[in-house]
Design a protein around this motif. Structure first.
Motif, short mmCIF file in Angstrom:
data_model
loop_
_atom_site.label_atom_id
_atom_site.label_comp_id
_atom_site.label_asym_id
_atom_site.label_seq_id
_atom_site.Cartn_x
_atom_site.Cartn_y
_atom_site.Cartn_z
N GLU A 356 0.83 -1.22 0.00
CA GLU A 356 0.00 0.00 0.00
C GLU A 356 0.85 1.25 0.00
OE1 GLU A 356 -2.32 -0.33 3.51
OE2 GLU A 356 -3.84 -1.63 2.63
N ARG A 357 1.90 1.23 0.82
CA ARG A 357 2.73 2.42 1.03
C ARG A 357 3.70 2.66 -0.12
NH1 ARG A 357 4.45 0.84 5.51
NH2 ARG A 357 6.52 0.09 4.93
N GLU A 358 4.25 1.58 -0.68
CA GLU A 358 5.37 1.73 -1.61
C GLU A 358 4.99 1.69 -3.08
OE1 GLU A 358 8.72 -0.76 -0.55
OE2 GLU A 358 8.17 -0.66 1.58
N VAL A 359 3.84 1.15 -3.42
CA VAL A 359 3.43 1.11 -4.83
C VAL A 359 2.76 2.44 -5.16
CG1 VAL A 359 1.92 0.01 -6.52
CG2 VAL A 359 3.25 -1.39 -4.92
N ASP A 360 3.35 3.16 -6.09
CA ASP A 360 2.89 4.51 -6.43
C ASP A 360 1.91 4.47 -7.59
OD1 ASP A 360 2.65 7.27 -6.63
OD2 ASP A 360 4.41 7.46 -7.90
N SER A 361 0.71 3.96 -7.32
CA SER A 361 -0.34 3.90 -8.33
C SER A 361 -1.57 4.65 -7.85
CB SER A 361 -0.69 2.45 -8.65
OG SER A 361 0.42 1.80 -9.25
N ALA A 362 -2.40 5.04 -8.81
CA ALA A 362 -3.60 5.80 -8.47
C ALA A 362 -4.56 4.99 -7.61
CB ALA A 362 -4.31 6.27 -9.74
N THR A 363 -4.60 3.67 -7.84
CA THR A 363 -5.40 2.77 -7.00
C THR A 363 -4.54 1.56 -6.66
OG1 THR A 363 -6.39 1.79 -8.99
CG2 THR A 363 -7.68 3.47 -7.85
N VAL A 364 -4.50 1.21 -5.39
CA VAL A 364 -3.72 0.07 -4.91
C VAL A 364 -4.67 -0.86 -4.16
CG1 VAL A 364 -1.81 -0.66 -3.44
CG2 VAL A 364 -1.63 1.48 -4.72
N TYR A 365 -4.64 -2.14 -4.50
CA TYR A 365 -5.59 -3.10 -3.94
C TYR A 365 -4.88 -4.14 -3.08
CZ TYR A 365 -8.98 -1.33 -7.30
OH TYR A 365 -9.82 -0.51 -8.00
N VAL A 366 -5.54 -4.51 -2.01
CA VAL A 366 -5.12 -5.64 -1.19
C VAL A 366 -6.27 -6.65 -1.22
CG1 VAL A 366 -4.49 -6.44 1.12
CG2 VAL A 366 -3.67 -4.22 0.30
N ASN A 367 -5.99 -7.82 -1.78
CA ASN A 367 -6.96 -8.92 -1.83
C ASN A 367 -8.25 -8.55 -2.56
OD1 ASN A 367 -5.17 -10.57 -0.39
ND2 ASN A 367 -5.99 -9.91 1.59
#
Length: 417
Positions: A356-367
């Motif tokens: 969540e913290r390190e991926v620099d994308s407009a939307t970041v998903y977990v599961n």
């Protein structure tokens, strides 16, 4: 008239309509949206006929696959357009809303208030539903909109823009607030990008050719270009969950920008996970292109090239790479991703937090599947695009993202020392 004269005249009409649209009441804008939704439903047969002409032209010119899929309108998609318009109608009007307010020690009352941007130009390809989505959102946010779709959807876009103009007229609003440019000449884009006195913002939705056409734009851009989305299956993933997420992300609608293009799998689970997933992907018609370690586990996979890691396929092709660690996955996404949507599947809270913290994308998903990167799914009713920009707006762009703000300051006679 010349292409330039025609285009400038169309832009000038939109500019002239913008002040009236900015002052339109919520009741007027919602009346327009209700009328538009109703006319879309009532004109279903005519929309499908206009779209059939576009589809026939596309097929005769050799187009197929994802291109035709994006171009196609059917009963389900037409109903989705109408439902999206009504969802926008139900949303709070952002114009005039206070973002924040405070009082200074000298008694000045300062309010940061949402206001329309002005004239927004939408330049888009293939998907005629964008005509309706863009108009509904930009107009409800108090802007005028210039619609410039691709030549491949001229019949569909032309018919839909006529419904929009009539709904504006019937609601007592200026139909020029939604100006459709019919000329398919690519020179139109060059004229638009020079017209900073007539356009306040361009939102482009397209691929490499549109990106190149807009290079050096004098008008501010809020781009929606590539969608190279990744899913990373971590060593701590629930593998059954990961299967379902990956199948949805790749197969539910491969022709759209939020579909998964590259799958990264941690080496600790690759031998257990990849055979079962590959069998289901192959059954769904997906061609797998893998790195050397992937091909040892899935021998039927084609060898991936360096180009595959940077390709937005928009069809049933999936690049697969086995990685040694979360660090490698994050670095790979940073190097090859488009910053639109990326996902991790993991049961490890620390790994999820790092992703969540390190991926620099407009939307970041977990599961969860990257396919949720969509204005409708986010509750925006529709979207004008998915911004990968870092200024003004990121991710699916709804009503608030189509406004700017101004400061309104109230005093009781204060003067500056």
């Amino acid at each position: 008239m010349s292409v330039e004269a025609d285009t400038v005249a169309a832009l000038a009409r939109a500019r002239a309509a913008a002040p009236g649209m900015a002052l339109a009441t919520t009741a007027q804008k919602n009346d327009f949206l209700r009328r538009l939704a109703s006319s879309i439903r009532d004109s279903r047969a005519e929309i499908i006929r206009a779209n059939a002409t576009d589809l026939e032209r596309a097929r005769k010119s050799g187009r197929g696959g994802a291109f035709v899929e994006r171009l196609t309108l059917d009963d389900q998609r037409i109903e989705a357009m109408a439902a999206g318009v009504l969802q926008v109608e139900a949303l709070d009007d952002p114009v005039g809303a206070a973002i924040e307010k405070w009082t200074r020690p000298n008694g000045l009352k300062i309010e940061k208030r949402r206001v329309p941007i002005g004239v927004i130009a939408m330049i888009y390809e293939s998907r005629p539903n964008v005509t309706v989505d863009a108009a509904a959102l930009t107009l409800k946010a108090g802007n005028a909109v210039v619609l410039r779709g691709g030549s491949e959807a001229l019949g569909s876009n032309g018919f839909l823009s006529g419904l929009i103009a009539q709904a504006l007229r019937d609601a007592g609003l200026n139909p020029d607030a939604a100006t459709f440019i019919r000329d398919p000449d690519r020179e139109v884009i060059q004229i638009m990008k020079r017209s900073r006195e007539l356009i306040d913002l361009i939102i482009p939705r397209g691929g490499k050719s549109l990106k190149e056409a807009l290079e050096g734009s004098a008008v501010a851009l809020l781009p929606h270009f590539d969608g190279i989305c990744h899913t990373y299956v971590d060593s701590a993933a629930d593998l059954k969950m990961a299967e379902e997420i990956c199948l949805n992300a790749k197969c539910s609608r491969p022709s759209v920008c939020n579909s998964m293009e590259t799958l990264l799998v941690h080496r600790a689970v690759a031998e257990k996970f990849l055979p079962a997933l590959a069998a289901r992907m192959t059954a769904a018609g997906v061609e797998i292109r893998g790195d050397e370690r992937t091909r040892k586990i899935v021998p039927a996979a084609r060898a991936a090239t360096d180009e595959d890691w940077d390709t937005e396929y928009l069809e049933l092709i999936l690049a697969v790479k086995v990685v040694d660690s979360l660090d490698e996955a994050i670095a790979f996404i940073a190097r090859h991703g488009s910053h639109l949507a990326d996902a991790i599947v993991t049961g490890d809270a620390e790994a999820a937090a790092r992703f969540e913290r390190e991926v620099d994308s407009a939307t970041v998903y977990v599961n969860a599947s990257t396919r949720f990167t969509d204005g409708f799914e986010f509750g925006f009713g529709a979207e004008t695009g998915i911004s990968t920009n870092r200024l003004h707006a990121r991710g699916p762009m709804g009503l608030n993202e189509l406004t700017t703000y101004k400061y309104v300051v109230g005093g009781t006679g204060q003067v500056r020392a």
